[in-house]
Write an enzyme that holds these catalytic residues in place. Structure first.
Site, PDB file in Angstrom:
ATOM      1  N   HIS A  27       0.823  -1.210   0.000  1.00 39.77           N
ATOM      2  CA  HIS A  27       0.000   0.000   0.000  1.00 39.77           C
ATOM      3  C   HIS A  27       0.855   1.258   0.000  1.00 39.77           C
ATOM      4  O   HIS A  27       1.231   1.748   1.067  1.00 39.77           O
ATOM      5  CB  HIS A  27      -0.912  -0.013   1.222  1.00 39.77           C
ATOM      6  N   HIS A 258      -4.082   3.185  -3.303  1.00 38.62           N
ATOM      7  CA  HIS A 258      -4.313   2.636  -1.958  1.00 38.62           C
ATOM      8  C   HIS A 258      -3.542   1.345  -1.722  1.00 38.62           C
ATOM      9  O   HIS A 258      -2.784   1.247  -0.765  1.00 38.62           O
ATOM     10  CB  HIS A 258      -5.807   2.390  -1.708  1.00 38.62           C
ATOM     11  N   GLU A 402     -17.738  -4.044  24.816  1.00 40.86           N
ATOM     12  CA  GLU A 402     -16.937  -5.264  24.959  1.00 40.86           C
ATOM     13  C   GLU A 402     -15.706  -5.243  24.062  1.00 40.86           C
ATOM     14  O   GLU A 402     -14.594  -5.598  24.486  1.00 40.86           O
ATOM     15  CB  GLU A 402     -17.794  -6.502  24.640  1.00 40.86           C
ATOM     16  N   HIS A 464     -28.488 -15.395  25.501  1.00 46.11           N
ATOM     17  CA  HIS A 464     -27.412 -15.250  26.478  1.00 46.11           C
ATOM     18  C   HIS A 464     -26.679 -16.564  26.759  1.00 46.11           C
ATOM     19  O   HIS A 464     -25.677 -16.559  27.464  1.00 46.11           O
ATOM     20  CB  HIS A 464     -27.982 -14.698  27.790  1.00 46.11           C
TER      21      HIS A 464
END
Ligand SMILES: Cc1ncc(C[n+]2csc(CCOP(=O)(O)OP(=O)(O)O)c2C)c(N)n1
Ligand SMILES: [Mg+2]
Length: 662
Positions: A27, A258, A402, A464
């Site tokens: 890149h 890129h 999280e 859960h």
């Protein structure tokens, strides 16, 4: 005469272009666009000493836009780090070369963190900035006083984890964190207009960040913005307006630069445009000299720091803490206490009890939870919250972030001097998983306290209740997944996790489970990953292999099988990775390689059976749950899925009958 900033920057451009060309992969756009900004940062601001990449009080630099790896490789080479050498640059992206496709912390000192998965570099930098402020609060300015700089691309700031990281950094007023945003308005697909309309600067301001803007192609203007950022007490976002692939006259400003080599013709055109040396991988002497000088600039600050350390009464403690070694003196007295009074408890509670012994003994631990403190049992009594007003605190309220928590913990661990542990529900490892993977890849000593580890969590139901999580985490290399069976195993697993040179996951129950280890042992039995908890009383016909809450169940099942005349071993397997790493004779001793007709192997785990063939053999019996859970009280849930002593014993005997095993 000192070469201009632009000439220094052009050395980065030349090396990036040439290395990508040589590899025909990589890149060039990002390093070429950010070369001026990086030059300002590395020659004027970044506190480092190329001769000692591990100097603890160095500034940390994170190239969050890891695809632009040639930027950091060029900088490390130019400033005089031992590696990469010019030859390493010529072998960019080749087998065995430390100049890997993306920067890897385990390949090159000077690469602080592994980046490439966009967004995580910024989020890890937040953790580094937390660790710095914490250690500063503990040891004072004379030993810890540095900054964390980041170069981030559009992609880093689009990723979801960026919102978590930016929110946390703003909340904690991490003023030592400065992010340089490569605002080139280009990503792989083309213009950022294709996919982004939000006001990125305003978003940071709303999150209590300081922001500044500058011409990213003008090192002086970048310096002005960095000065402003340093002067502000808040974390800073510096919007550097740049042009991707700057200097490649026909391709700059386009997505074509890129992620692909520019091509011979365009490279030649760029050489002419930028006034570069005609030969590839060539840096003019005066430019290299100036860069090397920049690489030594920090040496005096480094020396002064060393003398402060030598004079410090806390030198030994500081050095020991940075070494990462932990005192395990807490374990034995803690185990003695547990064995003196064995009783049924949830392993999440057992983890809290272990932490009550660990946290006072090991001041490097920093706990936290993603808004489940009371459920994860991660906060011990004496831990004060780490806040903007009290960085000395050792407990972080991460909020419902999280992924951000896990990435921050990686940054903290890689900063050094702290051992982060953090909790959420096991099922939400899915939300943290990309960072857990980077914990593993980077060998970061991070401890994940993942509670509510099975359908045994009960009423919260299928959303859960983890099913595939344990096995999917075990499938990940370089991470140890522990599922302890009682309070004693929980303490043993904590000791192993703390001593590990990589990440660990502790999968812990919500519900109470009976003690299975009631006798003292000289050895940490969990260290071997699996061990015979109860030997067969009669001729061995069956081996029950169980983990966590199912170990107690296996003991009950074995009683029923023994009563029917079938000798049954119970093997507790708290950590499959550790068991797999044992010598052949030990593994053979626990799980003899004989046909399932002679000795039937049965796995019992309240999760997917996928993968348990590894220990039962194809013709063994696997007892697990291969569907999503149910919403019901734990006892009913376990009953529904057949996780009762009678049901499991009946399945084992039926299986034996069906297979004609005596
Ligand atoms: C999580 C993640 N998703 C996707 C990618 C693949 N990828 C690498 S660079 C990139 C585009 C990034 O754009 P930007 O940050 O603006 O970099 P620039 O093109 O300006 O160099 C993408 C999608 C990745 N590395 N990480
Ligand atoms: Mg971009």
């Amino acid at each position: 005469m000192q070469p201009t900033h632009r000439r220094l920057a052009n050395a980065i451009r030349a090396l990036a272009m040439d290395a990508v060309e040589a590899a025909n992969s990589g890149h060039p756009g990002m390093p070429m666009g950010m070369a001026d900004a990086a030059t300002a940062l590395f020659t004027k601001y970044l506190k480092f000493d190329a001769s000692d990449p591990h100097w603890p009080d160095r500034d940390r630099f994170v190239l969050s836009a890891g695809h632009g790896s040639m930027l950091i490789y060029a900088l490390l080479y130019l400033t005089g780090y031992t590696r990469p050498t010019l030859d390493d640059l010529k072998h960019f992206r080749q087998l065995g070369s430390p100049t890997a496709g993306h920067p890897e912390n385990f390949e090159l000192p000077g690469v602080e963190v592994t980046t490439g998965p966009l967004g995580q570099g910024v989020a890890m930098a937040v953790g580094m900035a937390i660790a710095e402020r914490h250690l500063n609060a503990v040891y004072g300015d004379e030993l810890v006083d540095h900054r964390t700089f980041v170069i981030a691309g559009d992609g880093d700031l689009m990723e979801g984890v960026n919102h978590e990281a930016v929110g946390l950094a703003g909340h904690l007023t991490l003023g030592r964190l400065i992010v340089l945003w490569d605002d080139n308005s280009i990503t792989i697909d083309g213009s950022t207009d294709l996919s982004r309309s939000e006001d990125v600067v305003a978003r940071h301001q709303a999150a209590q960040w300081h922001t500044a803007e500058c011409d990213g192609l003008n090192a002086d203007d970048v310096s002005r913005a960095i000065d402003e950022a340093i002067a502000d007490a808040r974390p800073s976002l510096i919007r550097c307006k740049t042009i991707i692939g700057y200097g490649a006259p026909n391709k700059q400003g386009t997505a074509a630069t890129h992620g692909a080599a520019l091509g011979k013709e365009e490279v030649e055109a760029a050489r002419a445009e930028l006034g570069l040396e005609p030969k590839e991988f060539t840096v003019p002497d005066d430019v290299l000299d100036a860069w090397r000088k920049a690489g030594r600039k920090g040496a005096s600050a480094h020396e002064e720091w060393r003398s402060r350390l030598d004079a410090s009464a806390r030198k030994d403690e500081f050095v020991a803490r940075l070494s990462g070694n932990v005192d395990q003196g807490w374990l034995k007295p803690h185990l003695d206490k547990l064995l003196a009074d064995p009783k049924p408890i949830a392993t999440r509670k057992a983890s809290e009890m272990a932490l009550e012994a660990i946290n006072p003994a090991i001041p490097a631990t920093i706990g936290g939870s993603a808004d489940l403190t009371g459920s994860n049992n991660t906060k011990t009594r004496a831990l004060e919250p780490l806040t903007a007003d009290n960085y000395a605190g050792r407990y972080i309220y991460y909020g419902i972030r999280e992924f951000g928590m896990a990435a921050a913990m990686n940054g903290m661990a890689l900063h050094g001097g702290v051992i982060p542990y953090g909790g959420t529900f096991l099922v939400f490892t899915d939300y943290a998983r990309p960072a857990i993977r980077l914990s593993a890849l980077q060998k970061a000593t991070v401890i994940y306290v993942m509670t509510h580890d099975s359908v045994g969590l009960g009423e919260d139901g299928p959303t859960h209740q983890p099913i595939e999580h344990l096995q999917s985490l075990r499938a990940m290399p370089q991470i140890e997944v522990y599922r302890p069976a009682d309070a004693v195993e929980t303490a043993e697993c904590w000791a192993l996790a703390l001593a590990s040179e990589g990440p660990s996951i502790l999968a812990l129950t919500r519900q109470n489970i009976g003690p299975v280890r009631t006798e003292a042992s000289d050895e940490n039995l969990c260290a071997r990953g699996a061990y015979r908890l109860k030997p067969a009383r009669q001729q061995r016909k069956i081996i029950l292999i169980a983990t966590g809450s199912e170990v107690d169940l296996a003991l009950e099942v074995s009683k029923r099988l023994e009563a029917q005349g079938m000798g049954t071993d119970v093997v507790s397997m708290p950590c499959t990775e550790r068991f797999d790493a044992q010598p052949q004779d030990y593994r053979e001793e626990i799980l003899p390689d004989v046909s399932n007709r002679e000795i039937l192997r049965v796995s019992i785990e309240a999760g997917t059976t996928f993968g348990w063939e590894r220990y039962t053999g194809l013709h063994g019996l696997r007892i697990g749950i291969d569907r999503f859970g149910v919403s019901a009280p734990a006892a009913d849930t376990f009953g529904h899925f057949g996780f009762t002593p009678d049901a499991v014993a009946a399945r084992v005997t039926a299986f034996m009958k069906q297979r004609g095993i005596q």
